[in-house]
Design an enzyme around this catalytic site. Structure first.
Site, short mmCIF file in Angstrom:
data_model
loop_
_atom_site.label_atom_id
_atom_site.label_comp_id
_atom_site.label_asym_id
_atom_site.label_seq_id
_atom_site.Cartn_x
_atom_site.Cartn_y
_atom_site.Cartn_z
N ASP A 1 -0.92 7.51 -4.73
CA ASP A 1 -1.55 6.79 -3.64
C ASP A 1 -2.30 5.61 -4.26
OD1 ASP A 1 -2.30 5.92 -1.18
OD2 ASP A 1 -3.13 7.82 -0.49
C1 BGC Z 1 -3.13 5.16 1.84
C2 BGC Z 1 -1.64 5.36 1.88
C3 BGC Z 1 -0.95 4.03 2.00
C4 BGC Z 1 -1.36 3.17 0.83
C5 BGC Z 1 -0.69 1.82 0.83
C6 BGC Z 1 -3.53 4.15 0.79
O1 BGC Z 1 -4.86 3.82 0.86
O2 BGC Z 1 -3.76 6.40 1.60
O3 BGC Z 1 -1.30 6.22 2.93
O4 BGC Z 1 0.43 4.20 2.03
O5 BGC Z 1 -2.76 2.97 0.88
O6 BGC Z 1 -1.12 1.04 1.85
#
Ligand code: BGC
Length: 746
Positions: free
Chosen positions: A288
């Site tokens: 993530d």
């Molecule tokens: C989120 C993800 C997301 C990623 C990219 C993160 O902060 O938890 O779900 O896909 O950002 O935007």
């Protein structure tokens, strides 16, 4: 004549038929062959580059690290993927940089296409309320058609975290509280995004996230720790991920949270043992945003270098915006702290997807401005979004049959801070557009009634503040009307990532505004627009008609108007329990009995109850009304006992006994009455959504087999134990219409 000369050594190693197939024609290289050949040409630095993902500059979906070498890094083969670059032109321009690198390995472009790309669909939790699986798959399909035309290869969706805590802002992104419903929806979304398969021009890679148990954040506070039993993990939180895997999901994303003391990003248990081990997941895992380096503040890794080592050892293949792999992995390999075979495995997984997507044949194949122009925001896509929005609305209350509104209503008052709101209709995790053509409630109503009725608007109050200055105008407006439609709830950014709330009552003075308007004596319909289950007890007790509309997307206003006037008969069912108070959280329908259940409402002494609250929710999982009524009868089981290799055929009749055509969701729940591990009082195991004309009835059939009866025993074996089961059918979890016992025998 053409003559192929094969080196003897190669023919000895591979054998004739492997080289030529049975026909004598040279076999084309498989993707595996191509990946191996490419890996054999790559330097260690280039391999590490493939594991590195940066964000583009125009969008940020997390804390950005200033990075002035980003584009130079792409040119020198130090980047494998970009997120947050979108549009045919931008993706083409950035891909062109990758084509300047030594090996010309194309970039993957990823984006959070969570509920639509150009046309915004309802938030995922709202779509889940439709219980309409083909429609949910169709919504993901439309999103993929649009996104793929805009150069996107990969969506970070579906988010399939089960959550039983409406304080958690990210409940809006998932499918609610139930592992069965969540699994069916997970599978549908993966299939929708990936269409006819990777390599098809309108298919994008899906990403099952966040692995795992992110939705169980303690106290509903985002990013918080998770502590749970292995049984709970396997029974409740993992099934939607297994369903995504079985549906062929291309990628997984790990999670921010620590699980039982180990950050998910650094968890070999989750990534190597479960996902790549026993589940044999062939795709790749992306971290993530920044979650690798966040193992430092977690107190798990000493510094970013150690975090990189831990994440790689644990099976995290790609680093999203942590800036951990690129600076450290090469050195970690050189010093013998990470084996190059782990790097090769991660690179192989990523390159395989690039080949499957056809990017080595044409790195620009998705960045097609003509197609983008044609596909985006088409009338067909808008219509699909409107239909999905109609299906997502849940009718919570309709006393005196105030709804549907008569088309002859002359004077309509729209009151409340969300009556004219457009941007909020999109909900969190929607893609931003300059020329927003979102339809507000007010506009949707206007379009519907034309010159037939007069619509007046008064805001009444703001969402977040305590001023009552607008009440007087709202009351006067209500008094001049025949019916009042109130639009209240949250702003779109009160839910979503990082947006947890401890108090989930209707914010500000909105419920006071409802009281003041209701006191005029006019018929009031309250529409609640929000990204989570909210608490609105006074409204529930006093207002005759309530619809929960969530965030319905681009076509919100049209969908709400269609439902209000009965051009669409609402059929949504709650995918999450609505509590009476935050004090009941976590509250979900599939609870266990305990040794001291209250036997009735007055049975309170030494019982598992609250002194100051009932145990029951305000609105139960699976609940939702229609303008018509249904009767469920004729439960039949073709036998009352089965063995483990057998099944029972269950049938029932559902009849539309009311005046309107409408859809109903018949829900099948099971209870294992006595087992080696205590079991919930009911668990959803199947459902059917059916459309019925007034007076029409249909016979429905369900099959109950061992897989529906199984659970994890004390040794964590997935098993169905002989004994008695209760089968329940209903149209909501808290009101069973028909039930029957049966036996599983040895
Ligand atoms: C989120 C993800 C997301 C990623 C990219 C993160 O902060 O938890 O779900 O896909 O950002 O935007």
């Amino acid at each position: 004549m053409f003559k192929l000369i094969i080196p003897v050594s190669l023919s000895l190693v591979l054998g004739y038929s492997q080289l030529f197939g049975q026909t004598g024609v040279p076999s084309p290289m498989t993707i595996d062959d191509k990946v191996n050949e490419l890996i054999s040409k790559m330097t260690l630095e280039e391999k590490v580059g493939q594991l590195n993902q940066y964000t583009g500059d125009r969008l940020a979906t997390g804390p950005v690290t200033v990075n002035s070498t980003k584009y130079e890094d792409i040119k020198s083969g130090r980047v494998g993927s970009m997120l947050n670059v979108r549009g045919a032109k931008d993706t083409r321009d950035v891909q062109a940089l990758a084509m300047q690198s030594r090996l010309k390995i194309p970039l993957l472009f990823g984006l959070d296409v969570v509920h639509g790309y150009r046309v915004t669909f309802p938030i995922p939790l709202a779509e889940a309320a439709s219980w309409d699986i083909p429609a949910i798959e169709g919504a993901a399909r439309t999103a993929a058609e649009e996104a793929s035309a805009a150069g996107i290869h990969w969506t970070f969706a579906p988010m399939i975290d089960i959550s039983r805590d409406p304080r958690w802002g990210r409940v809006m992104e998932g499918a609610g509280e139930d592992p069965y419903l969540g699994s069916v929806i997970s599978s549908a979304r993966v299939k929708g995004f990936q269409g006819k398969g990777l390599g098809t021009l309108d298919a994008i890679m899906a990403c099952a996230k966040h692995f795992a148990a992110y939705g169980a954040a303690l106290a509903g506070r985002d990013y918080n720790s998770v502590d749970m039993s292995e049984r709970m993990l396997y029974e409740v939180y993992l099934p939607p991920f297994k369903a995504a895997l079985d549906a062929g999901v291309a990628t997984f994303m790990n999670a921010f949270n620590d699980l039982n003391g180990v950050p998910a990003t650094g968890s070999s248990y989750l990534q190597r043992d479960i996902l790549k081990g026993s589940w044999k997941f062939p795709g790749f895992i992306v971290s993530d945003w920044g979650s690798i380096k966040e193992m430092v503040p977690h107190g798990y890794a000493q510094d970013n270098r150690e975090a990189a080592r831990m994440a790689m050892l644990a099976g995290s293949d790609m680093d999203m915006e942590s800036h951990s792999y690129l600076p450290h992995l090469t050195d970690l390999v050189r010093k013998g702290e990470v084996s190059v075979s782990l790097i090769d495995d991660a690179v192989r997984r990523i390159l395989t997807k690039k080949f499957e997507m056809g990017l080595f044949d044409d790195p620009y194949r998705f960045s097609n401005e003509a197609r983008e122009k044609k596909v985006l925001n088409s009338a067909k896509n808008k219509e699909a979004a409107r239909k999905m929005a109609e299906k997502s609305i849940v009718l919570l209350k309709n006393e005196r049959q105030i709804l549907p509104l008569s088309k002859n209503t002359k004077k309509i008052a729209v009151i409340g801070p969300l009556g004219k709101s457009k941007e909020d209709m999109k909900g969190f995790w929607s893609v931003k557009w300059d020329n927003d053509d979102l339809v507000s409630l007010y506009e949707g109503l206007q379009k519907k009634v034309g010159s037939r009725s007069k619509i007046e608007y008064a805001k009444g109050c703001a969402i977040g503040d305590t001023s009552r200055a607008g009440f007087a105008e709202a009351i006067e407006t209500a008094k001049r009307s025949d019916v009042v439609i109130m639009a209240v709830g949250e702003t779109f950014d009160m839910s979503g990532e990082g947006n947890s709330r401890a108090n989930i009552n209707l914010p500000g003075v909105q419920e006071e505004l409802i009281k003041a308007v209701q006191a005029t004596g006019k018929p009031v319909v309250v529409l609640i627009m929000a990204g989570r289950p909210l608490i609105f007890n006074w409204t529930s007790d006093h207002v005759p008609a309530i619809m929960y509309t969530w965030w319905l997307g681009s076509e919100a206003g049209h969908a709400m108007a269609n439902v209000l006037f009965g051009d669409y008969n609402p059929a949504g069912k709650l995918p999450m329990t609505f509590p009476r108070s935050e004090g009941q959280i976590p509250l979900f329908y599939s609870y266990k009995n305990t040794g001291r259940p209250p036997l009735n409402e007055n049975d309170r002494k030494y019982r598992s109850i609250y002194l100051d609250l009932p145990n029951t929710p305000r609105y139960a999982f699976g609940y939702g009304l229609s303008y018509t009524q249904f009767a469920l009868t004729n439960l039949e089981l073709n036998k009352t006992s089965m063995n483990a290799s057998d099944s029972i055929l269950v049938s029932c009749t559902i009849k539309n006994t009311g005046k309107y055509a409408g859809e109903e969701v018949v829900q099948l729940y099971l209870q294992d009455m006595f087992a080696s591990v205590t079991r919930p009082l009911k668990e959803l195991k199947d459902f059917r959504k059916v459309m019925l004309q007034p007076g029409e009835s249909k016979k429905l059939q369900f099959v109950v087999n061992k897989s529906k009866l199984a659970f994890y025993d004390q040794q964590m074996n997935w098993t169905a134990e002989p004994g008695e089961f209760n089968l329940m059918l209903g149209t909501r979890s808290d009101k069973i219409s028909l039930e029957r016992k049966f036996q599983l025998i040895n």
